[in-house]
Design an enzyme around this catalytic site. Sequence first.
Site, PDB file in Angstrom:
ATOM      1  N   ASP A 138       2.628  -6.130   1.052  1.00  0.00           N
ATOM      2  CA  ASP A 138       2.132  -6.911   0.758  1.00  0.00           C
ATOM      3  C   ASP A 138       2.278  -7.534  -0.109  1.00  0.00           C
ATOM      4  O   ASP A 138       1.133  -8.378  -0.807  1.00  0.00           O
ATOM      5  CB  ASP A 138       1.349  -5.328  -0.219  1.00  0.00           C
ATOM      6  CG  ASP A 138       0.342  -4.268   1.184  1.00  0.00           C
ATOM      7  OD1 ASP A 138       0.306  -4.593   1.874  1.00  0.00           O
ATOM      8  OD2 ASP A 138      -0.119  -3.648   0.588  1.00  0.00           O
ATOM      9  N   CYS A 161       6.962   0.574   1.506  1.00  0.00           N
ATOM     10  CA  CYS A 161       5.773   0.126   1.213  1.00  0.00           C
ATOM     11  C   CYS A 161       4.303   0.463   1.637  1.00  0.00           C
ATOM     12  O   CYS A 161       3.595   2.564   2.448  1.00  0.00           O
ATOM     13  CB  CYS A 161       6.040  -1.210   2.168  1.00  0.00           C
ATOM     14  SG  CYS A 161       4.878  -2.967   1.430  1.00  0.00           S
ATOM     15  N   SER A 214      -4.705  -4.417  -4.796  1.00  0.00           N
ATOM     16  CA  SER A 214      -3.603  -3.737  -5.275  1.00  0.00           C
ATOM     17  C   SER A 214      -3.891  -2.761  -6.244  1.00  0.00           C
ATOM     18  O   SER A 214      -4.618  -2.959  -6.987  1.00  0.00           O
ATOM     19  CB  SER A 214      -2.618  -4.912  -5.068  1.00  0.00           C
ATOM     20  OG  SER A 214      -1.259  -4.047  -5.725  1.00  0.00           O
TER      21      SER A 214
END
Length: 566
Positions: free
Chosen positions: A91, A132, A478
Amino acid sequence: MNDKTSPSAENLRKHSSEVVDGIECAPARSMLRAVGFTDEDFKKPQIGIASTWANVTPCNMHIDGLARIAEAGANAAGGKGVIFNTITISDGIANGTEGMKYSMVSREIIADSIEAVAGCEGFDGLIAIGGCDKNMPGCIMGLARLNRPSVFVYGGTIKPGAGHTDIISVFEAVGQHAKGELSAIQVKQIEEVAIPGPGSCGGMYTANTMASAIEALGMSLPGSSAQDAVSSDKENDCQRAGEAVMNLLRLDIKPRDIMTKSAFENAIKVVITLGGSTNAVLHLIGMARTVDVDLDLEDFVRIGKDTPLLADIRPSGKYMMSELVAIGGIQPLMKRMLDKGMLDGSCLTVTGKTLAENLADVQDYPADQQIIMPFDKPIKADSHLVILKGNLASEGAVAKITGKEGLRFEGRARVYSGEEAALAGILNGEVVAGDVIVIKDEGPKGGPGMREMLSPTSAVMGKGLGKSVALITDGRFSGGSHGFVVGHITPEAFEGGVIGLVQTGDNIIIDAVTREISVSVSDEELATRRAAWVRPAPKYTRGVLAKYARLVSSASTGAVTDLNLD
């Protein structure tokens, strides 16, 4: 849904070279001998170890070594470990680009691939190791679909960079450069030191949020979520995971025995107290759907009313995950919550014991620590994950409001189709104080892929607009995003949602107290705009993004791809 029980007995018959009626499986045994099996190994339960190792991101660059330690742990406990790989994307690298559209898709690919390999090979038990963001929920969903004894291992958090920096420091430096506060050389200096080595992004961003949620859920060993990526504690965690999955086989404990409604409620409460990512809403709902647990946005509303935000951790706070690790991680927090009656201690975990049994001997935090606030002095008395509804989001939206941004914002819409246009508008000064930045056409179907708006939110903060503008989107954020932001707006623009009808200059109201998000436009005017609206053509007609757009459910139901297959 695959509800098969553990194939242990079947595998022992199939692979044993000492069983006459297993002669038809000689070819399979021959294949396994080539990868290192001995006659003795054919008598052991096979433990599949799903590794998300890759060099595409520091979050996962060390996981190959962790997988080998987990394999050794399973072997030492009487099993036969078999390592296989699934994918990861980054990301942090993809944010702000077209490539970020593959991020949410990767969660589904990870789940699909674990199910496919484990289902095909007939593993008796499973260990999955993730780093992740999408690794964690993807691994859990894959483990849960097969419903065989399983343990999740978190790859661990990264150390802070020089000057207490991390990846968000770099994103926000871009905005500070646009404002004229940092030179290009200063931005480069931050970029060079912010990521010092292996591990997932260092705040309570999505990776650390989901690792904490999974530990609270009971699917990882106590302490797994709060360990440095490069540490003896993490190596020990992997070794113990191999032992734990063999114990689960003996006890016949499977993910569906652990992933109950009460366990998910425990996870939600821990995420709230830690100030976790809005992505936890998507992922926990998606994970729950995999095991047919009825979890929805209203559960977050109900639980959030009585659950305080206690952790002063980035992005909205001061400290990093490694600093929480140093004072004991999340176990002392969970013990405090259990003692206060906030957690259901009867929930089963991968230790084979209950949550209460796991926490019985946990010591409290050091008296002088400043990271986890006491219950009588919370950072916010109720949840920072605020579920909003209104004419802009009839099926719901998710806001991340810690109280530092204020609890209400009213302003004029400045509408952009897509993240790139919005970022340009922020950086070139088009966005000004009092604006509500509206980023449409970024939903699960319309994006497709529901990109994170980290670049726009970081640019807002970097330009000093964090308290004077708001940002809403049918995309998501995010875990590093902060400010007055609202995402997951459903219905999304591509489905005819009102966010696709908003025009620049419209008045928008966001109220975290009344839980309202609305545009001050009459029903008649909205009807006129809707009559003129035309669904945009799909942006992709072949490949994985096209398949995802056709299959994915709305954000309010977890953005999963197997919800409507009945």
